[in-house]
Scaffold this motif. Sequence first.
Motif: not given
Lengths: 169, 285
Positions: A16, A20, A24, A38, A41-42, A45-46
Amino acid sequence: MSTHPLCQEQTFSTIFRTYADTVFNFVYYKSGDKEQAKDITQEAFMKLWQNCASVTLESAKGYVFMTARNKMFNNFEHKKVQLKFANLNHSERTNENPEFILEVKELHQKIEEAISNLPEKQRIVFLLSRIDKLTYKEIAKILDISKQAVEKRIYNALDTMRKINKNIR
Amino acid sequence: MLHKWYNNTLTEDELKEFKLRDEYDDLVKIKENTDHLETPTFDKEKMLTAILNDSTKNKPSNVIKLHWFKYAAAITILIASTIFFWPNDKITKFNTSHGDYVSAEFPDNSIFELQGNSSLKFDKETWSQKRIVFLEGNAIFEVVKGPEFLVKTQNGDVRVLGTKFEVNESMDTLEVSCYEGNVEVNIFTKKITEQLLANEKLLSVGESTIIQKSELVKLKSVTLNQLIQELQQTFDVIINKSNININEKLSCNFQKQNLANALETSIKTLGINYSIENNTVTLTK
């Protein structure tokens, strides 16, 4: 059977922290929307975390970018993109005279303007190269295009920037 | 050359030559001014914590992690006469109206895609022990390995251990399509037991049943009209059926490889003759 490497928090965290920013930025270059960048990106990765067992360490990077790319296809209504950048290079020289600072500010604005006005394809490639300092090969992999296509887009981006700059002057 | 300069890999001689170009000044300006740009920042650690604490994540056992999709699961479909009563307080419910579409996950990462005009509900609290879904309408499921997974419909039940399949029910119709793994369908009232493999399909409408296997098609108490439809679809032919009572009922199987053989084992059993010409079949009494 041992636990899958990506499912270990430490390994995942390293992955991450490594990617990241680029994910982003990649979304930001495309949309110019910080909040959206944002969120995506979240989400990306989630998804990687949720599917950690079925993704190998080597393909994790590609997986995240692919997810981000797909999310963008689904989410976007393309409005006019306005990108904002901080320019470290210039903020370091604060002791210059006011006139010079103004000039620098103006130039910076022009650059921002020119970048925002680049066609999307050129912009993403150009910025991944300029800001994230990715190699052509890495960019090609992220975008799933050929290295030649990256070269072409960089060339076109430089060319477009030059023309835009001329008009502003 | 431009790319070499751009990536700082020009030799000194090449650089000298490159500097002579008209556009050199502009290019340098662009490059210098974009060398130290920074994008907006965001709180990475906060995001990481949010991801790691994500509650929808569940960690299945190692075997499942690596191999759940390989398990060809056995599925049993039961026609049940019991009506299910649901406590109303802890039920998660999804409804779709016409043309609508919902895709979501169950608490264990199994996925469902709910098509239009359908409703689906399940109990979140008992999900980890017993996975029961109550379905009206049409939905596709992709089930991860775990405890019994049961789809209840008014026309019958579908029991799953891990596969991808579709159940479509309405009125007196039950349609089961198997996409991955395999499925066993039991329709007790019709005394039908049928294994479905990937890409096979069972359709039960009222009295009649149509089972499309990979090699053959099985028909039980269908009308001649339904048989003709199946034959036309399977062999891509036009069947001319003037003078024939198409509401006559029959049961038969036919192989998918050969049209003549198929007609022999289906149409012929009703005492109907046929002739094949190009892509047209003509039926005569």
